[in-house]
Design a protein around this motif. Structure first.
Motif, PDB file in Angstrom:
ATOM      1  N   PRO A 245       0.818  -1.225   0.000  1.00 33.02           N
ATOM      2  CA  PRO A 245       0.000   0.000   0.000  1.00 33.02           C
ATOM      3  C   PRO A 245       0.847   1.268   0.000  1.00 33.02           C
ATOM      4  N   LEU A 246       2.022   1.175   0.643  1.00 28.11           N
ATOM      5  CA  LEU A 246       2.907   2.331   0.688  1.00 28.11           C
ATOM      6  C   LEU A 246       3.471   2.645  -0.689  1.00 28.11           C
ATOM      7  N   VAL A 247       3.682   1.604  -1.501  1.00 29.73           N
ATOM      8  CA  VAL A 247       4.169   1.820  -2.868  1.00 29.73           C
ATOM      9  C   VAL A 247       3.185   2.681  -3.648  1.00 29.73           C
ATOM     10  N   THR A 248       1.888   2.410  -3.484  1.00 25.59           N
ATOM     11  CA  THR A 248       0.865   3.213  -4.155  1.00 25.59           C
ATOM     12  C   THR A 248       0.949   4.663  -3.707  1.00 25.59           C
ATOM     13  N   LEU A 249       1.073   4.874  -2.402  1.00 28.04           N
ATOM     14  CA  LEU A 249       1.152   6.226  -1.866  1.00 28.04           C
ATOM     15  C   LEU A 249       2.392   6.947  -2.371  1.00 28.04           C
ATOM     16  N   ILE A 250       3.516   6.250  -2.397  1.00 26.68           N
ATOM     17  CA  ILE A 250       4.756   6.855  -2.893  1.00 26.68           C
ATOM     18  C   ILE A 250       4.635   7.196  -4.381  1.00 26.68           C
ATOM     19  N   ALA A 251       4.062   6.263  -5.166  1.00 31.62           N
ATOM     20  CA  ALA A 251       3.916   6.487  -6.605  1.00 31.62           C
ATOM     21  C   ALA A 251       3.040   7.701  -6.890  1.00 31.62           C
ATOM     22  N   LEU A 252       1.999   7.898  -6.087  1.00 30.85           N
ATOM     23  CA  LEU A 252       1.127   9.054  -6.287  1.00 30.85           C
ATOM     24  C   LEU A 252       1.756  10.341  -5.763  1.00 30.85           C
ATOM     25  N   ASN A 253       2.671  10.212  -4.791  1.00 33.94           N
ATOM     26  CA  ASN A 253       3.290  11.405  -4.214  1.00 33.94           C
ATOM     27  C   ASN A 253       4.536  11.863  -4.954  1.00 33.94           C
ATOM     28  N   ILE A 254       5.178  10.964  -5.699  1.00 32.26           N
ATOM     29  CA  ILE A 254       6.384  11.364  -6.431  1.00 32.26           C
ATOM     30  C   ILE A 254       6.108  12.516  -7.397  1.00 32.26           C
ATOM     31  N   PRO A 255       4.972  12.519  -8.138  1.00 32.79           N
ATOM     32  CA  PRO A 255       4.712  13.704  -8.975  1.00 32.79           C
ATOM     33  C   PRO A 255       4.665  15.002  -8.191  1.00 32.79           C
ATOM     34  N   ARG A 256       4.322  14.929  -6.889  1.00 27.80           N
ATOM     35  CA  ARG A 256       4.335  16.132  -6.060  1.00 27.80           C
ATOM     36  C   ARG A 256       5.740  16.691  -5.915  1.00 27.80           C
ATOM     37  N   ILE A 257       6.742  15.816  -6.001  1.00 25.49           N
ATOM     38  CA  ILE A 257       8.124  16.281  -5.921  1.00 25.49           C
ATOM     39  C   ILE A 257       8.415  17.253  -7.057  1.00 25.49           C
ATOM     40  N   PHE A 258       7.772  16.998  -8.205  1.00 26.17           N
ATOM     41  CA  PHE A 258       7.994  17.858  -9.371  1.00 26.17           C
ATOM     42  C   PHE A 258       7.005  19.024  -9.430  1.00 26.17           C
TER      43      PHE A 258
END
Length: 321
Positions: A245-258
């Motif tokens: 589940p954390l992978v999903t959260l990280i994948a959705l949050n990585i675009p926030r880095i940009f």
């Protein structure tokens, strides 16, 4: 695997086209780019009509969209209506600042959330678990603009009044000292603190729930019955499955880095992508807004695909096809 990735990329094309159409219509309906000129007496009605015709703003919105799309297909994201800079150059200028801030937040979030989430799960109903749960619920509910103002008031204003070492309230560098690594680090502390508090809370909840479920599985009991060390049971057998589940959260949050943090960058005057979006939204500068929206949209689609591939790697039971 290769055929699956290729199929997902092909499926992403109509999705991105639909996103671009809806985003364009919403952005164009949100304001008039001519409003930046206000009621200037130096601009006659003929001048206004000439500017509108030059940009094609007198044509139907759907036709304007296809003009914009044809330019994007050729690699031209347009120019800012307000500054007359190329949209790609404006994004490139702001992107490093956002990467510095959001990359720091991402690193701090994972550094704190993973140990706390795991510890909260393996010590369920302990004092640590209750404290971590209560604090995470409160932190997750805090509005970032309010939290940002609070930390500025405490660490920048009050600390200075009390004669204690204070932290900068905004910007990336001190105007007096100029750009420096030390100055950048000081200016990073408060916005990173605010964003990390909210992010850590969400990550802890996801990881704790995943670990509690994994610790009840048969393979964990089997691993313990074999006499494996508890650390190996937790980090090799449990954590690897709890992290899905954390992978999903990280994948959705990585675009926030940009894409940056819209509110936090405004509060701390951080010259990143989020502040660029807010500034140009106020001007209805739609070429810049569309460039930012579509950049983030592409990243969201790509990192969702990355998350699916990561699932198959982390959990052999998942097969992509």
């Amino acid at each position: 695997m290769g055929r699956y990735i290729l199929r997902r990329l092909v499926q992403a094309v109509p999705l991105l086209l639909l996103i671009s159409l809806l985003a364009f219509l919403l952005v164009r309906a949100s304001g008039d780019p001519m409003s930046m000129y206000g009621a200037s007496a130096n601009l006659s009605a003929e001048d206004r009509a000439r500017i509108v015709a030059m940009h094609g703003w007198d044509k139907p919105k759907i036709l304007q969209y296809f003009y914009w799309l044809s330019d994007v297909v050729r690699g031209d994201w347009g120019t800012s209506v307000y500054t007359h800079q190329a949209v790609t150059q404006m994004i490139v200028d702001r992107l490093p600042n956002t990467l510095i801030l959001m990359g720091s937040v991402f690193f701090v979030t994972l550094l704190i959330a993973i140990p706390l989430g795991v510890a909260s799960a393996i010590r369920q109903n302990s004092v640590l678990d209750h404290v971590a749960t209560a604090v995470s619920f409160v932190a997750f509910a805090l509005p970032t603009f309010w939290l940002g103002l609070v930390v500025i008031m405490v660490f920048s204003v009050r600390f200075k009044e009390w004669g204690w070492p204070s932290l900068p309230a905004g910007g990336m560098y001190s105007l007096a000292d100029g750009p420096s690594v030390g100055g950048l680090a000081q200016h990073l502390v408060l916005p990173t603190l605010v964003l990390s508090i909210v992010s850590v809370a969400g990550y802890i909840r996801y990881l704790r729930a995943g670990m509690l479920e994994a610790l009840q599985q048969d393979y964990v009991r089997t691993a313990r019955s074999k006499g494996l060390r508890e650390l190996r049971v937790i980090w090799v057998h449990s954590f690897r499955n709890a992290i899905l589940p954390l992978v999903t959260l990280i994948a959705l949050n990585i675009p926030r880095i940009f894409s940056g943090a819209l509110v936090t960058e405004q509060v701390f005057a951080w010259p990143g992508m989020g502040r660029l979006f807010v500034d140009n939204a106020a001007r209805a500068d739609y070429p810049v807004l569309m460039g930012l929206i579509m950049s983030v949209s592409v990243l969201v689609v790509l990192f969702n695909l990355v998350a699916d591939v990561a699932y198959a790697y982390l959990d052999p039971r998942i097969r992509l096809g």
